[in-house]
Scaffold this active site. Sequence first.
Site, PDB file in Angstrom:
ATOM      1  N   SER A   1       0.870  -1.176   0.000  1.00 23.98           N
ATOM      2  CA  SER A   1       0.000   0.000   0.000  1.00 23.98           C
ATOM      3  C   SER A   1       0.908   1.227   0.000  1.00 23.98           C
ATOM      4  CB  SER A   1      -0.843  -0.024   1.289  1.00 23.98           C
ATOM      5  OG  SER A   1      -1.434   1.230   1.535  1.00 23.98           O
TER       6      SER A   1
ATOM      7  N   TYR B   1      -1.879  -1.816  10.518  1.00 26.23           N
ATOM      8  CA  TYR B   1      -2.003  -1.836   9.046  1.00 26.23           C
ATOM      9  C   TYR B   1      -0.741  -1.247   8.422  1.00 26.23           C
ATOM     10  CZ  TYR B   1      -4.032  -1.271   4.377  1.00 26.23           C
ATOM     11  OH  TYR B   1      -4.278  -1.345   3.025  1.00 26.23           O
TER      12      TYR B   1
END
Length: 252
Positions: A144, A157
């Site tokens: 990401s 995350y």
Amino acid sequence: MVVQFNGKVALVTGGASGIGRAAALAFARNGAKVVVADVLQAEGEETVALARAENTDAMFVPTDVSQRAAVEALVATAVDYYGRIDFAFNNAGISGPQAMLVDYPEEMWDRVIDINLKGVWLCMKYEIQQMLRQGGGVIVNTSSTTGQLGSRRVSPYVASKHGIVGLTKAAALEYARDNIRVNAVLPGTIHTPLIDRLTGGDERVLAQFAESEPVGRLGTPEEVASAVIWLCSDGASFVTGTSLAVDGGRLA
Ligand code: NAD
């Protein structure tokens, strides 16, 4: 992006939804047989039906990527059915709840890391064993932009996505002489069910997200899938250990 994957086999985790589904269908459209792995059975079967509509073979294997035995069985099943795994897109992931670091519930910290980071390691562990047996293969892991940037209230995350970038580099170096390439994609904000859950489907919040992007819009799952297909293609034959941002300029 159109390439020739006839006779090849692609495994996609998190293939029941969003980016994983788009990638599964892109592999199918380019002629590859597709193994779809996910915890969501009905949606996974739906991806398989859509892939078969592209005139290729596809199968669903219910899999929780955080469970070692399940991942081992996934790879064994794929090889039993199709004989090999040419491409693996390790993409399954969750965003986890939002909370400040000191308040983050420990069990959710573990869950995010287990799925997002340990899951990628487990998948690579068994995929690479098969790729070594068959003489090569290509792996793409989904990180990401938070694999390079921080973000508030989602610390596990962010940690997991940074971890995927490192794990990708380590694997690429370890197997560079074995005809196995390992890369990561770093999606920016992509309009998928994950984002709809995050925004509660609120159009105004979505519009704010879009406005904050350099290009003024969210990305599509197909735009990430296109990068995955290129990374798996011979066009990327000298590309390994890299992290490719597909982010509309977010990391620029
Ligand atoms: P999504 O929620 O639409 O799809 C994720 C899929 O992963 C779902 O089908 C889900 O069931 C599956 N999954 C979750 N836990 C699993 C597990 N334990 N085992 C197997 N499958 C599991 O989300 P998406 O946006 O398509 O996200 C795909 C990947 O892209 C994730 O790794 C996510 O972190 C990453 N990503 C997404 C964005 C974005 O803006 N959408 C941005 C950067 C990175």
